[in-house]
Write a protein that holds these residues in place. Structure first.
Motif, mmCIF file in Angstrom:
data_model
loop_
_atom_site.group_PDB
_atom_site.id
_atom_site.type_symbol
_atom_site.label_atom_id
_atom_site.label_comp_id
_atom_site.label_asym_id
_atom_site.label_seq_id
_atom_site.Cartn_x
_atom_site.Cartn_y
_atom_site.Cartn_z
ATOM 1 N N TYR A 231 21.952 -74.099 -30.673
ATOM 2 C CA TYR A 231 21.955 -74.197 -29.212
ATOM 3 C C TYR A 231 21.525 -72.882 -28.573
ATOM 4 O O TYR A 231 20.631 -72.848 -27.716
ATOM 5 C CB TYR A 231 23.341 -74.589 -28.707
ATOM 6 C CG TYR A 231 23.466 -74.468 -27.203
ATOM 7 C CD1 TYR A 231 22.835 -75.383 -26.366
ATOM 8 C CD2 TYR A 231 24.183 -73.425 -26.615
ATOM 9 C CE1 TYR A 231 22.910 -75.270 -24.990
ATOM 10 C CE2 TYR A 231 24.273 -73.308 -25.247
ATOM 11 C CZ TYR A 231 23.638 -74.234 -24.432
ATOM 12 O OH TYR A 231 23.709 -74.107 -23.070
ATOM 13 N N SER A 232 22.158 -71.778 -28.995
ATOM 14 C CA SER A 232 21.917 -70.524 -28.306
ATOM 15 C C SER A 232 20.539 -69.938 -28.612
ATOM 16 O O SER A 232 19.859 -69.436 -27.705
ATOM 17 C CB SER A 232 23.012 -69.509 -28.653
ATOM 18 O OG SER A 232 23.089 -69.289 -30.043
ATOM 19 N N LEU A 233 20.105 -70.004 -29.854
ATOM 20 C CA LEU A 233 18.848 -69.375 -30.222
ATOM 21 C C LEU A 233 17.627 -70.187 -29.812
ATOM 22 O O LEU A 233 16.549 -69.619 -29.591
ATOM 23 C CB LEU A 233 18.813 -69.111 -31.733
ATOM 24 C CG LEU A 233 19.792 -68.031 -32.226
ATOM 25 C CD1 LEU A 233 19.862 -68.026 -33.753
ATOM 26 C CD2 LEU A 233 19.382 -66.655 -31.712
ATOM 27 N N ARG A 234 17.792 -71.500 -29.681
ATOM 28 C CA ARG A 234 16.644 -72.343 -29.317
ATOM 29 C C ARG A 234 16.709 -72.840 -27.875
ATOM 30 O O ARG A 234 15.731 -72.737 -27.130
ATOM 31 C CB ARG A 234 16.553 -73.540 -30.267
ATOM 32 C CG ARG A 234 16.216 -73.149 -31.694
ATOM 33 C CD ARG A 234 15.877 -74.369 -32.524
ATOM 34 N NE ARG A 234 15.487 -74.004 -33.880
ATOM 35 C CZ ARG A 234 15.022 -74.872 -34.777
ATOM 36 N NH1 ARG A 234 14.896 -76.152 -34.456
ATOM 37 N NH2 ARG A 234 14.684 -74.457 -35.987
ATOM 38 N N MET A 235 17.857 -73.367 -27.486
ATOM 39 C CA MET A 235 17.949 -74.018 -26.195
ATOM 40 C C MET A 235 18.014 -73.027 -25.028
ATOM 41 O O MET A 235 17.414 -73.251 -23.974
ATOM 42 C CB MET A 235 19.170 -74.939 -26.152
ATOM 43 C CG MET A 235 19.090 -76.111 -27.100
ATOM 44 S SD MET A 235 17.688 -77.199 -26.719
ATOM 45 C CE MET A 235 18.181 -77.798 -25.091
ATOM 46 N N ILE A 236 18.747 -71.923 -25.195
ATOM 47 C CA ILE A 236 18.923 -71.004 -24.067
ATOM 48 C C ILE A 236 17.606 -70.336 -23.669
ATOM 49 O O ILE A 236 17.274 -70.286 -22.473
ATOM 50 C CB ILE A 236 20.040 -69.988 -24.367
ATOM 51 C CG1 ILE A 236 21.387 -70.714 -24.304
ATOM 52 C CG2 ILE A 236 20.003 -68.830 -23.374
ATOM 53 C CD1 ILE A 236 22.585 -69.857 -24.618
ATOM 54 N N PRO A 237 16.787 -69.811 -24.615
ATOM 55 C CA PRO A 237 15.489 -69.287 -24.181
ATOM 56 C C PRO A 237 14.617 -70.345 -23.507
ATOM 57 O O PRO A 237 13.927 -70.050 -22.527
ATOM 58 C CB PRO A 237 14.855 -68.792 -25.486
ATOM 59 C CG PRO A 237 16.019 -68.463 -26.360
ATOM 60 C CD PRO A 237 17.040 -69.522 -26.042
ATOM 61 N N ALA A 238 14.656 -71.575 -24.020
ATOM 62 C CA ALA A 238 13.878 -72.649 -23.398
ATOM 63 C C ALA A 238 14.383 -72.934 -21.983
ATOM 64 O O ALA A 238 13.598 -73.156 -21.059
ATOM 65 C CB ALA A 238 13.951 -73.916 -24.256
ATOM 66 N N MET A 239 15.694 -72.907 -21.811
ATOM 67 C CA MET A 239 16.290 -73.102 -20.497
ATOM 68 C C MET A 239 15.893 -71.965 -19.554
ATOM 69 O O MET A 239 15.600 -72.179 -18.370
ATOM 70 C CB MET A 239 17.815 -73.179 -20.638
ATOM 71 C CG MET A 239 18.552 -73.780 -19.469
ATOM 72 S SD MET A 239 20.344 -73.772 -19.798
ATOM 73 C CE MET A 239 20.434 -74.757 -21.304
ATOM 74 N N GLY A 240 15.890 -70.731 -20.082
ATOM 75 C CA GLY A 240 15.483 -69.588 -19.285
ATOM 76 C C GLY A 240 14.053 -69.711 -18.806
ATOM 77 O O GLY A 240 13.734 -69.368 -17.655
ATOM 78 N N LYS A 241 13.177 -70.216 -19.666
ATOM 79 C CA LYS A 241 11.785 -70.411 -19.272
ATOM 80 C C LYS A 241 11.659 -71.470 -18.194
ATOM 81 O O LYS A 241 10.907 -71.307 -17.209
ATOM 82 C CB LYS A 241 10.954 -70.811 -20.490
ATOM 83 C CG LYS A 241 9.466 -70.990 -20.178
ATOM 84 C CD LYS A 241 8.680 -71.309 -21.437
ATOM 85 C CE LYS A 241 7.184 -71.446 -21.111
ATOM 86 N NZ LYS A 241 6.397 -71.742 -22.348
ATOM 87 N N LEU A 242 12.419 -72.555 -18.319
ATOM 88 C CA LEU A 242 12.332 -73.660 -17.368
ATOM 89 C C LEU A 242 12.920 -73.292 -16.005
ATOM 90 O O LEU A 242 12.323 -73.572 -14.963
ATOM 91 C CB LEU A 242 13.064 -74.882 -17.934
ATOM 92 C CG LEU A 242 13.097 -76.136 -17.054
ATOM 93 C CD1 LEU A 242 11.691 -76.681 -16.855
ATOM 94 C CD2 LEU A 242 14.000 -77.197 -17.662
ATOM 95 N N VAL A 243 14.085 -72.663 -16.007
ATOM 96 C CA VAL A 243 14.813 -72.407 -14.761
ATOM 97 C C VAL A 243 14.426 -71.077 -14.119
ATOM 98 O O VAL A 243 14.263 -70.990 -12.911
ATOM 99 C CB VAL A 243 16.339 -72.450 -15.016
ATOM 100 C CG1 VAL A 243 17.117 -72.094 -13.749
ATOM 101 C CG2 VAL A 243 16.752 -73.832 -15.526
#
Length: 252
Positions: free
Chosen positions: A187-199
């Protein structure tokens, strides 16, 4: 324990850098994320960071008339909670090295009608612009892992606290339930950077923030560093299975 502090001084996430360059690189990260910082905290933690900050202030148990210092608290989350607990009867300084974060906090304070009792100070956790033995309590939430030399920051916390003063640190830590680690890592290594890019339009800053959590000392090691700085009665509380932890110490 000294090695843990030295290693952190050279780490910018998983990248190793000259310690003299780290503060600038960290400041650039928070310049980029300041406007979306609180929104991203809500999204990344599902709002649980609010409960963690509540737990921090619960353990602090602030009293009216105290002089409090909140370091790396630019957006005001912890300061506002303390002010609410004491009915506005406190002197709280919010100190952050990042001016953009402080601007967000000041704007939030004005929106809440909090114009008295709060001061906003640009300053470095490793060289605080406050007098010796000048504050009753000191908090730092999700900030100390971004400091270049955490031993110096802890020494500064000890210096500015009055005898009998309280130090509390809320920081991401190490899971104490091994079975959850693979899920948490994914979750943290994959999803959070992706979320940061989106938001926030910035994946790299959030990749650094996730990596910096992995580089930070575990609960026991960090407690040892707090003790080495001179604090007594050092204790810790794990939150959400060790995803975060609160460390407490007293200047006696």
């Amino acid at each position: 324990m000294k090695d843990a502090a030295d290693e952190l001084a050279r780490s910018f996430g998983y990248e190793m850098v000259d310690p003299a360059e780290k503060a600038t690189k960290v400041r650039q990260v928070f310049d980029r994320v300041a406007a979306r910082y609180d929104l991203m905290n809500d999204l990344m933690s599902g709002g649980v960071h609010r409960l963690w900050k509540d737990a921090l202030v619960d353990w602090l148990a602030p009293r009216k008339g105290l002089t409090h210092l909140d370091v790396a608290g630019g957006t005001g989350d912890v300061a506002f909670r303390i002010m609410d607990r004491v009915g506005g009867e406190a002197a709280i300084a919010v100190c952050d090295i990042n001016h953009a974060m402080l601007e967000v906090g000041r704007d939030r304070a004005i929106d809440r009608g909090l114009v008295h009792g709060l001061s906003w100070v640009t300053g470095d956790a490793m060289a605080l612009p406050f007098k010796d033995k000048s504050v009753d309590s000191y908090t730092i939430a999700f900030g100390i892992r971004n400091v270049t030399h955490i031993d110096r920051a802890l020494g500064e916390a000890y210096r500015v606290l009055k005898p009998g003063g309280r130090f509390l640190c809320l920081e991401f830590s190490r899971l104490i339930i091994p079975q959850l680690r693979p899920i948490y890592d994914q979750y943290s290594l994959r999803m959070i950077p992706a979320m940061g890019k989106l938001v926030a339009g910035d994946a790299e800053s959030y990749r650094y923030l996730v990596e910096s959590i992995r580089r930070f000392p575990d609960q026991k090691t960090f407690a040892g560093l707090i003790g080495r700085a001179g604090f007594d009665l050092v204790k810790l509380r794990n939150l959400s299975g060790g995803i975060a932890a609160i460390h407490s110490g007293w200047r006696l």
